[in-house]
Design a protein around this motif. Structure first.
Motif, PDB file in Angstrom:
ATOM      1  N   PRO A  26       0.841  -1.206   0.000  1.00 51.88           N
ATOM      2  CA  PRO A  26       0.000   0.000   0.000  1.00 51.88           C
ATOM      3  C   PRO A  26       0.875   1.255   0.000  1.00 51.88           C
ATOM      4  O   PRO A  26       2.089   1.163   0.120  1.00 51.88           O
ATOM      5  CB  PRO A  26      -0.752  -0.125   1.324  1.00 51.88           C
ATOM      6  N   GLU A  27       0.244   2.413  -0.145  1.00 53.52           N
ATOM      7  CA  GLU A  27       0.996   3.656  -0.008  1.00 53.52           C
ATOM      8  C   GLU A  27       1.493   3.716   1.424  1.00 53.52           C
ATOM      9  O   GLU A  27       0.739   3.499   2.361  1.00 53.52           O
ATOM     10  CB  GLU A  27       0.101   4.864  -0.286  1.00 53.52           C
ATOM     11  N   LEU A  28       2.759   4.031   1.587  1.00 49.96           N
ATOM     12  CA  LEU A  28       3.353   3.931   2.916  1.00 49.96           C
ATOM     13  C   LEU A  28       3.257   5.244   3.672  1.00 49.96           C
ATOM     14  O   LEU A  28       3.111   6.313   3.067  1.00 49.96           O
ATOM     15  CB  LEU A  28       4.794   3.459   2.788  1.00 49.96           C
ATOM     16  N   PRO A  29       3.315   5.170   4.986  1.00 48.82           N
ATOM     17  CA  PRO A  29       3.061   6.348   5.813  1.00 48.82           C
ATOM     18  C   PRO A  29       3.833   7.619   5.417  1.00 48.82           C
ATOM     19  O   PRO A  29       3.205   8.674   5.319  1.00 48.82           O
ATOM     20  CB  PRO A  29       3.422   5.869   7.224  1.00 48.82           C
ATOM     21  N   PRO A  30       5.142   7.575   5.169  1.00 52.52           N
ATOM     22  CA  PRO A  30       5.812   8.858   4.883  1.00 52.52           C
ATOM     23  C   PRO A  30       5.262   9.521   3.623  1.00 52.52           C
ATOM     24  O   PRO A  30       5.058  10.733   3.597  1.00 52.52           O
ATOM     25  CB  PRO A  30       7.277   8.450   4.697  1.00 52.52           C
ATOM     26  N   ALA A  31       5.002   8.722   2.581  1.00 48.09           N
ATOM     27  CA  ALA A  31       4.483   9.281   1.339  1.00 48.09           C
ATOM     28  C   ALA A  31       3.082   9.848   1.566  1.00 48.09           C
ATOM     29  O   ALA A  31       2.736  10.926   1.103  1.00 48.09           O
ATOM     30  CB  ALA A  31       4.447   8.193   0.266  1.00 48.09           C
ATOM     31  N   ARG A  32       2.296   9.099   2.314  1.00 50.11           N
ATOM     32  CA  ARG A  32       0.930   9.543   2.575  1.00 50.11           C
ATOM     33  C   ARG A  32       0.941  10.816   3.419  1.00 50.11           C
ATOM     34  O   ARG A  32       0.196  11.755   3.144  1.00 50.11           O
ATOM     35  CB  ARG A  32       0.170   8.422   3.285  1.00 50.11           C
ATOM     36  N   PHE A  33       1.814  10.826   4.401  1.00 48.55           N
ATOM     37  CA  PHE A  33       1.903  12.018   5.255  1.00 48.55           C
ATOM     38  C   PHE A  33       2.287  13.228   4.406  1.00 48.55           C
ATOM     39  O   PHE A  33       1.684  14.298   4.512  1.00 48.55           O
ATOM     40  CB  PHE A  33       2.937  11.824   6.370  1.00 48.55           C
ATOM     41  N   ALA A  34       3.261  13.068   3.537  1.00 53.67           N
ATOM     42  CA  ALA A  34       3.716  14.183   2.711  1.00 53.67           C
ATOM     43  C   ALA A  34       2.578  14.662   1.817  1.00 53.67           C
ATOM     44  O   ALA A  34       2.361  15.862   1.648  1.00 53.67           O
ATOM     45  CB  ALA A  34       4.918  13.746   1.877  1.00 53.67           C
ATOM     46  N   ARG A  35       1.828  13.731   1.263  1.00 54.65           N
ATOM     47  CA  ARG A  35       0.715  14.097   0.385  1.00 54.65           C
ATOM     48  C   ARG A  35      -0.325  14.904   1.162  1.00 54.65           C
ATOM     49  O   ARG A  35      -0.785  15.953   0.715  1.00 54.65           O
ATOM     50  CB  ARG A  35       0.103  12.806  -0.179  1.00 54.65           C
ATOM     51  N   TYR A  36      -0.656  14.428   2.337  1.00 50.61           N
ATOM     52  CA  TYR A  36      -1.702  15.092   3.112  1.00 50.61           C
ATOM     53  C   TYR A  36      -1.228  16.447   3.635  1.00 50.61           C
ATOM     54  O   TYR A  36      -1.948  17.436   3.569  1.00 50.61           O
ATOM     55  CB  TYR A  36      -2.130  14.224   4.304  1.00 50.61           C
ATOM     56  N   HIS A  37      -0.013  16.425   4.171  1.00 55.32           N
ATOM     57  CA  HIS A  37       0.468  17.639   4.842  1.00 55.32           C
ATOM     58  C   HIS A  37       0.941  18.685   3.830  1.00 55.32           C
ATOM     59  O   HIS A  37       0.571  19.853   3.928  1.00 55.32           O
ATOM     60  CB  HIS A  37       1.601  17.275   5.813  1.00 55.32           C
ATOM     61  N   CYS A  38       1.721  18.272   2.870  1.00 54.13           N
ATOM     62  CA  CYS A  38       2.307  19.244   1.942  1.00 54.13           C
ATOM     63  C   CYS A  38       1.368  19.576   0.785  1.00 54.13           C
ATOM     64  O   CYS A  38       1.233  20.723   0.401  1.00 54.13           O
ATOM     65  CB  CYS A  38       3.642  18.740   1.407  1.00 54.13           C
ATOM     66  N   GLU A  39       0.695  18.537   0.255  1.00 55.73           N
ATOM     67  CA  GLU A  39      -0.127  18.790  -0.933  1.00 55.73           C
ATOM     68  C   GLU A  39      -1.531  19.240  -0.529  1.00 55.73           C
ATOM     69  O   GLU A  39      -2.027  20.243  -1.003  1.00 55.73           O
ATOM     70  CB  GLU A  39      -0.181  17.493  -1.750  1.00 55.73           C
ATOM     71  N   PHE A  40      -2.145  18.491   0.374  1.00 54.52           N
ATOM     72  CA  PHE A  40      -3.522  18.815   0.779  1.00 54.52           C
ATOM     73  C   PHE A  40      -3.574  19.888   1.863  1.00 54.52           C
ATOM     74  O   PHE A  40      -4.638  20.341   2.235  1.00 54.52           O
ATOM     75  CB  PHE A  40      -4.235  17.568   1.306  1.00 54.52           C
ATOM     76  N   LYS A  41      -2.407  20.233   2.404  1.00 50.67           N
ATOM     77  CA  LYS A  41      -2.321  21.253   3.453  1.00 50.67           C
ATOM     78  C   LYS A  41      -3.093  20.859   4.719  1.00 50.67           C
ATOM     79  O   LYS A  41      -3.643  21.714   5.407  1.00 50.67           O
ATOM     80  CB  LYS A  41      -2.825  22.621   2.944  1.00 50.67           C
ATOM     81  N   LEU A  42      -3.205  19.577   4.993  1.00 60.59           N
ATOM     82  CA  LEU A  42      -3.805  19.181   6.265  1.00 60.59           C
ATOM     83  C   LEU A  42      -2.800  19.492   7.376  1.00 60.59           C
ATOM     84  O   LEU A  42      -1.598  19.562   7.125  1.00 60.59           O
ATOM     85  CB  LEU A  42      -4.125  17.678   6.303  1.00 60.59           C
ATOM     86  N   SER A  43      -3.299  19.671   8.583  1.00 65.55           N
ATOM     87  CA  SER A  43      -2.388  19.934   9.694  1.00 65.55           C
ATOM     88  C   SER A  43      -1.594  18.657  10.008  1.00 65.55           C
ATOM     89  O   SER A  43      -1.989  17.558   9.596  1.00 65.55           O
ATOM     90  CB  SER A  43      -3.177  20.361  10.929  1.00 65.55           C
ATOM     91  N   VAL A  44      -0.500  18.790  10.731  1.00 66.83           N
ATOM     92  CA  VAL A  44       0.300  17.625  11.119  1.00 66.83           C
ATOM     93  C   VAL A  44      -0.579  16.635  11.874  1.00 66.83           C
ATOM     94  O   VAL A  44      -0.539  15.429  11.635  1.00 66.83           O
ATOM     95  CB  VAL A  44       1.502  18.038  11.991  1.00 66.83           C
TER      96      VAL A  44
END
Lengths: 498, 110, 510
Positions: free
Chosen positions: C330-348
């Motif tokens: 599956p998509e792994l946590p660091p990549a997913r975190f980067a997508r959410y935080h950096c691309e989607f601008k979700l909070s940490v």
């Protein structure tokens, strides 16, 4: 021929044909055991009840129309093989009262094929020894001369088969423990290719060398038992998963077209004139059967003993760690766990086992591992390569099965002189090759005739070739017919022998 | 496990004497003074015999761990029946309740 | 050292603490160097080398057989799934998966280790190298290289009796349960590239969320399926040479890891600053006193006599297997975190919460896919939907509310068709299984009213009925506006467009 003297093949044929019941064979065998084993000491445990129950089940299956390869064949099970519900001691005080809760694969296959377990046979403690004198629990004598040792470590099975207390004896061979006692007791001892017979349920001595095989009075019986036991077992990662060709149906009567290698380095002249003569005759007999004798060289075989006495003890030092007084077997109490371990193992293991654990621990210990264990594994490669080169020019190798015939009990007090007994069997073990010993005559010692064994060895997986050649040789020479049981065996116990 | 270290260790062997007490400690076998003496002698002799292999040049030789080359013998991840506890504990030199019991463990035992 | 004990959230990284020891905030002239060894039980049906069930707990000594009890004659056969789990774990951290691997015996006596050797891997582990990527609470991404991950078997469990407190020290005897013996265990060894307690916890959380997401382990520290030791040393900032390390054991939660490391760093700084020397030793963490103490001072050199296990054959990992496992990853946590935080601008916090709950993250991704609106999606998913999930004990992704419904709802709000109040009500009704929001809105006429005539009608009615409030407003109490708008919303059953109501109301009152 009395019932107990019948071969395994003959018993199975007769039971399947309902000429005789498994129960009758079993009762006759148990009777013979009860009559002579007091003086022989082949069995640590006699399995009267289990054997009779097994025989009755076999008779019921036969009555139900089944055909069983080993129907009613009385089998001696070496006491390092687990058989559920039986005491399984490994000839050691540390397991003196341990009842196995499960049955090993090879034994189970024998039982499924109609074999009857008549007893658990004596052995050198943890299969370490060449005379059976290292058993901590019982002394076994050579049935052909009670003053002599039966060989070891599968001495109990060899003695039992030789004395007609079983048709098939199960043995295990690590460095010669089937072949050498076979030679000493005048019977056939067959060690298959490493991995052919599952080791699941065989109490480990040296995992990379241990192999189960049969001791029998005839090559046919060895083939019969081997065909039943061999084959892949998912419970043993090292058992070989490749097609198995039945050997029994392929036994031949001649050696035409076979090239038999005589090992240059194993010149038998150095064993003394009498022994030399026996082997020279054996080689000539092979030739007479149509084989071509070829000189081959195994230059590193001389390093076999040294290599073996590093690898086998190293593995055993680890394999025998589990005998620690925690889960089963002997415990000698101590103030803490460490003391308990040390006291238990000090009391539970005999001197030879201790020596091998110590040398093996040393060979694996920090600073010595490369120089001893790794080095030995590399020499093992060289030894294997020598055999491969030799087998490029021959089909089988013939040589002695032991350095001497059976010796008198207590004659070898120095450990190293005992180790030398396996000089001719160890190289094949290190290379994992199938090898057997077959009676090839006798020498006269102090007016008594003491049997000798010819060792035949084949390339890996060539059990068929090997057994076929041995069968041809046996049929032509019939040396086992000359075995004469010691006259004292059937005398009333005198007390001083036991 | 390179050949350098192998050579070095072999050179040092001749001068080394087997430290029987240390080895017995590792192997967890209590030895009497008499055994230390006797086994020390016997194992020393045996080591002299086995040292012949140090003469062979094995630098380019692979080690044999298994005589019949085999790979990836694996079982499927399936649950099989266990032994029943009564049988298991009946073997125990000492049991207490459903457990095996041992004397106190001293940290160094690990 | 009281500030070490400051109330950290369980396992929560505390960037402000800085992890630099007792003096905390003050820039220290010491740098801590930490390496972590983790033992993680693999999730399989059966044990590593036999068919006994791999389950936590159960009646003592009921999950044992000849193999895992090390009865004479029993032999191990490796579990295929455990090996595949190792490959997946290695790939997740970009480790090398060597083509050849083998099992070795590690020889030492311990009463809960049945064979008195452990089947492990010495010089040819299933995975080598790799990088663990993790992030701190402020969103800083960090990396720590792995030395290796190797496969081994777990031991049984000893319970120490007679000492009163269950500890080994002072006990008179121990009781052993072998149910755990032979459970597959992976040992993850990090390079010494962790520099404070926050990073240590961040690293461990990264391991945990990755293993959980891969399905290779449950990683339940409370059940002992993750156990870790930390090697801690300090050196002057800027120094290259490593200081003498102490190995810290007995840390039973991420919180204790954090506390133990801070305590140990402080202890070592104190020793060195007062002119002493740190000794190499094993130290145990004491949860009660909040300190580490000497377990084994004289580190006796272990002589494990490793050698290849002759009962097992080598493992050759063919590349097709590696690729198959890689493809299924599956998509792994660091990549997913980067997508959410950096691309989607979700909070940490939002990104972390989703990353640690893979099925919820997948649900969220489906919502975003359908709605093209990450911010609104996260608001619904982590807001109303998660609240309902908690109340009903049903995960969001198993509720009747489908991502398509969430997207529809977002469209309804965005287009001003419904207001947020109705939206909230709709979430509740969707949760009860009433179906797509659009159809509920249409069926019940819940669409927001922006018709000025209708709104004026509501306003007029409210103003007429609340003369006093009108007077108050005109007298300068402008805060009654809220009340009046509320009345209008009530009168319109929530359908009036609140912005429009506000606007018209203001007009009418001036």
């Amino acid at each position: 021929m009395s019932t107990v003297e019948r071969s395994g093949v003959d018993v199975a044929r007769a039971v399947n044909a309902r000429e005789i019941s498994a129960r009758e064979v079993t009762d006759a065998t148990l009777g013979q055991i009860d009559a002579v084993d007091e003086r022989l000491g082949a069995y640590l445990t006699r399995l009267h009840d289990m054997a009779r129950a097994a025989a009755d089940r076999v008779d019921a299956r036969i009555a139900g129309g089944e055909k069983l390869a080993m129907a009613g064949v009385p089998v001696a099970v070496k006491d390092n093989m687990c058989l559920a519900g039986t005491r399984t001691t490994c000839g050691s005080k540390i397991l003196e009262n341990w009842i196995a809760p499960y049955t090993g694969t090879a034994v189970q296959r024998i039982l499924d094929a109609g074999g009857i377990p008549v007893g658990k046979s004596n052995m050198d403690e943890f299969a370490m020894g060449s005379s059976c004198e290292n058993s901590a629990l019982l002394q076994t004598r050579n049935p052909l001369d009670l003053s002599r040792v039966p060989g070891g470590s599968s001495g109990g099975s060899a003695a039992a088969v030789s004395a007609h207390l079983a048709a098939v004896g199960l043995g295990s061979d690590t460095g010669g423990s089937i072949r050498e006692p076979g030679a000493f007791c005048g019977v056939v001892g067959f060690k298959p290719t490493y991995g052919r017979v599952s080791r699941y349920g065989l109490i480990a001595f040296a995992s990379s060398l241990d192999q189960i095989g049969p001791l029998t009075r005839t090559v046919e019986d060895a083939a019969l038992a081997y065909d039943v036991m061999a084959g892949y077992d998912p419970m043993d990662s090292t058992s070989i998963d490749r097609p198995l060709e039945p050997t029994f149906s392929a036994l031949r009567d001649d050696l035409r077209g076979k090239r038999i290698g005589i090992v240059k380095e194993f010149e038998t002249g150095k064993l003394g004139a009498a022994i030399d003569a026996v082997y020279k005759q054996a080689y000539r007999d092979l030739e007479k059967l149509g084989a071509e004798l070829i000189e081959v060289s195994l230059p590193t075989a001389d390093y076999g003993l040294a290599t073996y006495y590093l690898i086998a003890p190293a593995e055993c030092s680890s394999n025998l760690a589990r005998f620690d007084g925690v889960r089963y077997g002997l415990r000698v109490e101590g103030n803490d766990v460490g003391e308990m371990y040390e006291a238990t193992r000090a009391a539970g293991f005999g001197p030879e086992v201790k020596r091998r654990i110590l040398i093996g621990t040393y060979a694996l210990s920090s600073g010595y591992y490369d120089a001893y264990y790794v080095k030995a594994q590399k020499v093992r490669t060289l030894i294997g390569d020598d055999f491969k080169k030799a087998f490029a020019t021959c089909d089988l190798i013939a040589c002695p099965a032991a350095s001497s015939p059976a010796f008198v009990s207590g004659a070898k007090s120095d450990p190293y002189s005992m180790y030398l007994m396996d000089y001719y069997t160890i190289p094949m073990s290190l290379a994992g090759l199938p090898a057997l010993s077959v009676p090839c005559g006798s020498v006269s010692v102090e007016g008594k005739s003491v049997p000798m064994g010819l060792q035949l060895c084949a390339p890996i997986f060539a059990e068929r070739e090997l057994l076929s050649a041995a069968h041809a040789y046996e049929k032509a020479t019939m040396h086992y017919k000359n075995n004469k049981l010691d006259v004292s065996l059937h005398r009333a116990p005198t007390g001083n022998l036991v | 496990m390179n050949s350098q270290s192998t050579k070095r260790s072999i050179l040092s062997l001749s001068s080394d004497k087997i430290d029987i007490r240390y080895v017995a400690k590792l192997a967890r076998i209590a030895l009497t003074d008499d055994e230390v003496q006797r086994f020390g002698q016997q194992l020393g002799d045996l080591l002299e015999h086995v040292n012949v292999i140090s003469k062979l040049d094995t630098d380019s030789i692979p080690a044999t761990a298994q005589v019949v080359e085999s790979r990836n013998v694996e079982r499927e991840d399936e649950v099989r029946p266990c032994l029943d506890r009564k049988t298991v504990l009946s073997m125990a030199p000492q049991a207490q309740g459903s457990f095996f019991r041992v004397p106190r463990i001293i940290a160094e035992d690990g | 050292m009281s500030n070490i004990e400051s109330a950290h959230a369980v396992g929560g990284p505390q960037p402000s603490a800085g992890g630099r020891g007792a003096e905390g905030a003050a820039p220290s002239k010491w740098e801590a160097v930490i390496g972590i060894e983790c033992h993680v039980e693999l999730k399989t049906n059966s044990k590593m080398f036999c068919g006994c069930a791999n389950e936590f707990g159960g009646e003592p000594n009921t999950k044992v057989c000849p193999v895992c009890l090390a009865l004479p004659g029993a032999l191990p056969v490796a579990n295929r799934v455990a090996i595949e789990h190792m490959i997946a774990a290695g790939l997740a951290f970009d480790a090398q998966i060597p083509e050849f691997s083998k099992f070795d015996r590690k020889n030492y006596f311990y009463p809960d280790m049945p064979k008195d050797y452990q089947i492990s891997q010495f010089d040819m582990p299933l995975t080598q190298g790799g990088v663990v990527r993790y992030w701190l609470e402020d969103g800083t991404m960090k990396e720590c290289r792995l030395t290796r991950i190797h496969l081994e078997e777990d031991t049984g469990k000893s319970t120490h009796s007679g000492s009163g407190d269950g500890r080994i020290a002072g006990s008179s005897h121990s009781l052993i349960d072998f149910n755990r013996a032979g459970v597959p265990l992976m040992e993850c060894v990090s390079e010494p590239e962790i520099h404070n307690a926050d990073e240590a916890v961040g690293y461990l959380e990264a391991l945990k969320r990755t293993f959980v997401q891969l399905g290779v382990s449950d990683v339940k520290m409370e059940e002992g399926s993750l156990r870790c030791d930390a090697n801690v040393s300090i050196r002057p900032v800027g120094a290259k040479e490593l200081g003498t390390k102490a190995e810290i054991k007995n840390m039973n939660s991420f919180r204790s890891v954090h506390r133990a490391i801070e305590s140990e760093i402080a202890r070592q700084i104190e020793i060195v600053e007062s002119g002493g020397r740190v000794v190499q030793e094993t130290r145990g963490w004491d949860e009660v006193t909040g300190t580490t103490h000497t377990m084994r001072s004289k580190e006796q050199a272990h002589d494990y006599r490793y050698f290849p296990d002759p009962d097992l054959v080598p493992v050759e990992v063919d590349r097709a297997t590696v690729e198959r496992i890689r493809k299924d990853m599956p998509e792994l946590p660091p990549a997913r975190f980067a997508r959410y935080h950096c691309e989607f601008k979700l909070s940490v916090a939002q990104a972390t919460q989703l990353v640690e709950n893979a099925p919820l993250a997948e649900y969220f991704d489906a919502c975003v896919n359908a709605s093209k609106n990450a911010q609104q999606s996260v608001n619904f998913v982590l807001g109303d939907l998660s609240r309902l999930a908690n109340e009903s004990d049903t995960p969001v992704y198993e509720s009747p509310v489908k991502p398509q419904h969430v997207a529809e709802l977002i469209t309804l709000v965005e287009s001003n068709t419904i207001n947020s109040k109705i939206a909230k009500e709709l979430v509740g009704r969707m949760w009860k299984g009433e179906g797509a929001p659009k159809s509920i809105v249409e069926k019940e006429g819940l669409a927001q009213t922006s018709d000025p005539g209708a709104i004026d009608g509501f306003i007029d009615g409210v103003l007429a009925a609340n003369e006093k409030s009108v007077a108050d407003y005109k007298g300068g109490k402008t805060n009654v506006m809220g009340f009046l708008v509320g009345q209008v919303m009530k009168a319109s059953r929530g359908k009036a467009n609140p912005a429009l109501v506000q606007e018209r109301m203001k007009e009418k009152l001036t």
